[in-house]
Design a protein around this motif. Structure first.
Motif, mmCIF file in Angstrom:
data_model
loop_
_atom_site.group_PDB
_atom_site.id
_atom_site.type_symbol
_atom_site.label_atom_id
_atom_site.label_comp_id
_atom_site.label_asym_id
_atom_site.label_seq_id
_atom_site.Cartn_x
_atom_site.Cartn_y
_atom_site.Cartn_z
ATOM 1 N N MET A 2 0.834 -1.200 0.000
ATOM 2 C CA MET A 2 0.000 0.000 0.000
ATOM 3 C C MET A 2 0.876 1.260 0.000
ATOM 4 S SD MET A 2 -3.343 -0.409 0.080
ATOM 5 C CE MET A 2 -3.981 -1.961 -0.479
ATOM 6 N N ARG A 3 0.317 2.342 -0.510
ATOM 7 C CA ARG A 3 1.072 3.599 -0.615
ATOM 8 C C ARG A 3 0.478 4.629 0.345
ATOM 9 N NH1 ARG A 3 -0.561 2.924 -6.763
ATOM 10 N NH2 ARG A 3 -2.368 2.252 -5.543
ATOM 11 N N TYR A 4 1.310 5.054 1.293
ATOM 12 C CA TYR A 4 0.874 5.982 2.352
ATOM 13 C C TYR A 4 1.532 7.350 2.194
ATOM 14 C CZ TYR A 4 -1.156 2.315 5.316
ATOM 15 O OH TYR A 4 -1.932 1.321 5.830
ATOM 16 N N LEU A 5 0.822 8.386 2.599
ATOM 17 C CA LEU A 5 1.450 9.688 2.831
ATOM 18 C C LEU A 5 1.160 10.055 4.285
ATOM 19 C CD1 LEU A 5 1.722 12.787 0.596
ATOM 20 C CD2 LEU A 5 1.041 13.066 2.990
ATOM 21 N N VAL A 6 2.231 10.325 5.053
ATOM 22 C CA VAL A 6 2.095 10.625 6.485
ATOM 23 C C VAL A 6 2.608 12.039 6.750
ATOM 24 C CG1 VAL A 6 2.707 9.932 8.833
ATOM 25 C CG2 VAL A 6 2.549 8.188 7.027
ATOM 26 N N THR A 7 1.777 12.890 7.348
ATOM 27 C CA THR A 7 2.228 14.249 7.677
ATOM 28 C C THR A 7 2.769 14.297 9.114
ATOM 29 O OG1 THR A 7 0.060 14.982 8.511
ATOM 30 C CG2 THR A 7 0.471 15.253 6.132
ATOM 31 N N GLY A 8 3.657 15.256 9.358
ATOM 32 C CA GLY A 8 4.247 15.391 10.697
ATOM 33 C C GLY A 8 5.022 14.148 11.073
ATOM 34 N N ALA A 9 5.851 13.681 10.104
ATOM 35 C CA ALA A 9 6.468 12.354 10.240
ATOM 36 C C ALA A 9 7.857 12.383 10.870
ATOM 37 C CB ALA A 9 6.548 11.687 8.857
ATOM 38 N N ASN A 10 8.331 13.534 11.291
ATOM 39 C CA ASN A 10 9.705 13.621 11.794
ATOM 40 C C ASN A 10 9.859 13.235 13.259
ATOM 41 O OD1 ASN A 10 8.190 16.158 11.854
ATOM 42 N ND2 ASN A 10 9.907 16.948 13.031
ATOM 43 N N ARG A 11 8.766 13.162 13.999
ATOM 44 C CA ARG A 11 8.881 12.787 15.418
ATOM 45 C C ARG A 11 7.529 12.254 15.917
ATOM 46 N NH1 ARG A 11 7.440 17.602 18.841
ATOM 47 N NH2 ARG A 11 7.002 19.313 17.404
ATOM 48 N N GLY A 12 7.566 11.720 17.140
ATOM 49 C CA GLY A 12 6.334 11.298 17.799
ATOM 50 C C GLY A 12 5.574 10.210 17.044
#
Ligand SMILES: NC(=O)c1ccc[n+]([C@@H]2O[C@H](COP(=O)([O-])OP(=O)(O)OC[C@H]3O[C@@H](n4cnc5c(N)ncnc54)[C@H](OP(=O)(O)O)[C@@H]3O)[C@@H](O)[C@H]2O)c1
Length: 227
Positions: free
Chosen positions: A1-11
């Motif tokens: 599957m192809r995902y786009l994740v925002t705010g991916a640099n931490r947490g």
């Protein structure tokens, strides 16, 4: 599957990227400042199914650049980026901060959905999953306070509910997820669960999600939450 994740640099966002790349999904990870996203860079050395795009979800120019650089279909748009501002107590509220949080959590997330809509339409799974908070639930609010965070997440919840209706004919499922109280910079060290527990739980819901899940409010452990 192809995902786009925002705010991916931490947490929580970073943990999504870790788990998704490990299991072989393709991930476009976005962060406001890619220059300091060291953990993402380390992950990219181990996984060739990961690429980065800079994105500030409250900046129209940044969102336009995202649209230019992401041309491929997206199966799951995972709106995770968010902020918690202390806007003070009523009536002595910091209204500027309140507007900033609304601009990021509610309007910014909605702008990303609009910008990536054609990519989601072109995807196979057609999911828009939005990380909200139980603090945005009106029905669950028994204590008051936290105006900026609560109002901005309630705004996001309403946007998601609207999109669930507006995109039904396109077979796109739109829902919100409460990640639990999670040990991150935002959640603090006293939080109840780890990012690993939270993301493992939320992925279980996302993995099985269909149009039946659309317009609904899910907790990390699979329970449904009142609006
Ligand atoms: N932790 C909890 O207990 C908890 C509970 C309920 C809901 N949530 C929600 O879960 C999500 C992730 O939270 P977290 O706990 O992982 O928080 P976190 O550690 O503070 O991380 C927040 C992430 O959002 C990004 N972000 C903030 N404003 C942004 C903007 N304008 N454009 C792009 N990215 C932006 C941050 O980027 P920078 O590094 O550039 O700031 C960071 O990557 C949020 O939506 C939050 O509201 C968390």
């Amino acid at each position: 599957m192809r995902y786009l994740v925002t705010g991916a640099n931490r947490g929580i966002g970073l943990e999504f990227v870790k788990q998704l790349t490990k299991r072989g999904d393709s991930v476009i990870a976005t962060a406001r400042d890619l220059g300091s996203a060291n953990e993402l860079k380390l992950l990219a050395q181990e996984h060739d199914n990961l690429r980065f795009v800079a994105l500030d979800i409250s900046d129209n120019v940044s969102i336009a650049k995202l649209q230019e650089s992401v041309r491929e279909p997206i199966d799951v748009l995972l709106n995770n980026a968010g902020c918690y501002g202390n806007s003070g107590s009523f009536p002595d509220l910091d209204f500027d901060l309140l507007a900033r949080d609304y601009d990021i959590n509610a309007i910014g997330t909605l702008k990303v959905c609009a910008a990536m809509l054609n990519n989601v339409k072109a995807g196979d799974k057609k999911i828009i999953a939005n990380v909200t908070s139980k603090m945005g639930s009106i029905g669950d609010n028994t204590s008051g306070g936290s105006y900026s965070y609560r109002m901005s997440k309630t705004g996001l919840n309403m946007a998601a509910r609207c999109m669930s209706h507006d995109l039904k004919a396109e077979n796109i499922s739109v829902f919100v997820l409460h990640p639990g109280w999670v040990k991150t910079d935002m959640g603090g060290a006293n939080a109840m669960i780890t990012t690993e527990q939270s993301v493992t739980g939320m992925l279980k819901t996302i993995d099985v999600a269909t149009l039946e899940h659309s317009g609904r409010f899910w907790e990390w452990n699979g329970n449904e939450i009142q609006w």
